[in-house]
Write a protein that holds these residues in place. Structure first.
Motif, PDB file in Angstrom:
ATOM      1  N   PRO A  58       4.356   8.031  13.057  1.00 11.57           N
ATOM      2  CA  PRO A  58       2.315   8.276  11.841  1.00 11.57           C
ATOM      3  C   PRO A  58       2.311   9.326  12.898  1.00 11.57           C
ATOM      4  N   ARG A  59       1.109  10.811  12.383  1.00 12.87           N
ATOM      5  CA  ARG A  59       0.007  10.787  13.756  1.00 12.87           C
ATOM      6  C   ARG A  59      -0.574  10.354  14.640  1.00 12.87           C
ATOM      7  N   GLU A  60      -1.150  10.874  15.659  1.00 13.85           N
ATOM      8  CA  GLU A  60      -1.746   9.904  16.714  1.00 13.85           C
ATOM      9  C   GLU A  60      -2.932   9.743  16.372  1.00 13.85           C
ATOM     10  N   ASP A  61      -3.861  10.047  15.583  1.00 12.06           N
ATOM     11  CA  ASP A  61      -5.095   9.469  15.421  1.00 12.06           C
ATOM     12  C   ASP A  61      -5.369   8.918  14.326  1.00 12.06           C
ATOM     13  N   SER A  62      -4.108   8.595  13.540  1.00 20.09           N
ATOM     14  CA  SER A  62      -4.749   7.779  12.519  1.00 20.09           C
ATOM     15  C   SER A  62      -3.368   6.800  12.352  1.00 20.09           C
ATOM     16  N   THR A  63      -3.459   5.759  11.473  1.00 19.52           N
ATOM     17  CA  THR A  63      -1.903   5.655  11.211  1.00 19.52           C
ATOM     18  C   THR A  63      -2.301   5.799   9.720  1.00 19.52           C
ATOM     19  N   LEU A  64      -1.353   6.759   8.771  1.00 14.07           N
ATOM     20  CA  LEU A  64      -1.144   7.074   7.586  1.00 14.07           C
ATOM     21  C   LEU A  64      -0.778   5.601   6.422  1.00 14.07           C
ATOM     22  N   THR A  65      -1.336   5.563   5.483  1.00 10.95           N
ATOM     23  CA  THR A  65      -0.447   4.626   4.277  1.00 10.95           C
ATOM     24  C   THR A  65      -0.278   4.954   3.384  1.00 10.95           C
ATOM     25  N   TYR A  66      -0.346   4.485   2.486  1.00 12.17           N
ATOM     26  CA  TYR A  66       0.752   5.196   1.004  1.00 12.17           C
ATOM     27  C   TYR A  66      -1.066   5.596   0.636  1.00 12.17           C
ATOM     28  N   MET A  67      -2.199   4.927   0.649  1.00  8.68           N
ATOM     29  CA  MET A  67      -2.929   5.098  -0.819  1.00  8.68           C
ATOM     30  C   MET A  67      -3.183   7.010  -0.046  1.00  8.68           C
ATOM     31  N   ASP A  68      -3.152   6.904   1.247  1.00  8.43           N
ATOM     32  CA  ASP A  68      -3.793   7.808   1.638  1.00  8.43           C
ATOM     33  C   ASP A  68      -2.706   9.602   1.324  1.00  8.43           C
ATOM     34  N   LEU A  69      -1.627   8.781   1.535  1.00  7.87           N
ATOM     35  CA  LEU A  69      -0.125   9.506   0.992  1.00  7.87           C
ATOM     36  C   LEU A  69      -0.788  10.373  -1.003  1.00  7.87           C
ATOM     37  N   VAL A  70      -1.078   9.092  -1.009  1.00 11.36           N
ATOM     38  CA  VAL A  70      -1.461   9.315  -2.722  1.00 11.36           C
ATOM     39  C   VAL A  70      -2.064   9.547  -2.959  1.00 11.36           C
ATOM     40  N   ASP A  71      -3.343   9.604  -1.914  1.00 13.62           N
ATOM     41  CA  ASP A  71      -4.867  10.129  -2.163  1.00 13.62           C
ATOM     42  C   ASP A  71      -4.437  12.415  -1.654  1.00 13.62           C
ATOM     43  N   ALA A  91       5.930  12.173   3.620  1.00 11.62           N
ATOM     44  CA  ALA A  91       5.934  11.231   4.579  1.00 11.62           C
ATOM     45  C   ALA A  91       5.614  10.164   3.570  1.00 11.62           C
ATOM     46  N   VAL A  92       5.476  10.131   2.746  1.00  7.70           N
ATOM     47  CA  VAL A  92       6.346   8.728   1.606  1.00  7.70           C
ATOM     48  C   VAL A  92       7.345   8.402   2.352  1.00  7.70           C
TER      49      VAL A  92
END
Length: 104
Positions: A58-71, A91-92
């Motif tokens: 995942p990106r270093e500055d945050s953790t991507l969630t499935y909802m982030d990727l859906v958005d 990414a998903v």
């Protein structure tokens, strides 16, 4: 703010659609429905070409969630950027494969 020279390759194909909401002399596209995090992911992607820093990482500055990727996918649909949508789906898949390998 994002440099026009960075966005132009992504925006040119959508110019007629965007002009309806921008007005004749305005160079700002308003996206009031989308969260700042989603817009930030798009800007990050525009500059780097990726949503994940490396394979299964995942990106270093945050953790991507499935909802982030859906958005992100929905934002790509709204602004007609299929390359961004494809990156969100990739990414998903990467996150799913990582979780399956780790037993989650």
């Amino acid at each position: 703010m994002v440099s026009g020279s960075i966005l132009c390759p992504n925006v040119d194909s959508r110019r007629s659609t965007a002009q309806e909401s921008m007005g004749p002399n305005r160079r700002i596209i308003e996206l009031p429905v989308d969260s700042p995090k989603t817009i930030g992911l798009y800007v990050y992607w525009v500059y780097t070409g990726k949503l994940l820093a490396g394979r299964n990482k995942p990106r270093e500055d945050s953790t991507l969630t499935y909802m982030d990727l859906v958005d992100s996918y929905i934002l790509g649909d709204r602004i007609l950027d299929t390359k961004f949508q494809n990156s969100a789906i990739d990414a998903v898949i990467e996150i799913s494969c990582t979780k399956m390998k780790d037993g989650f």
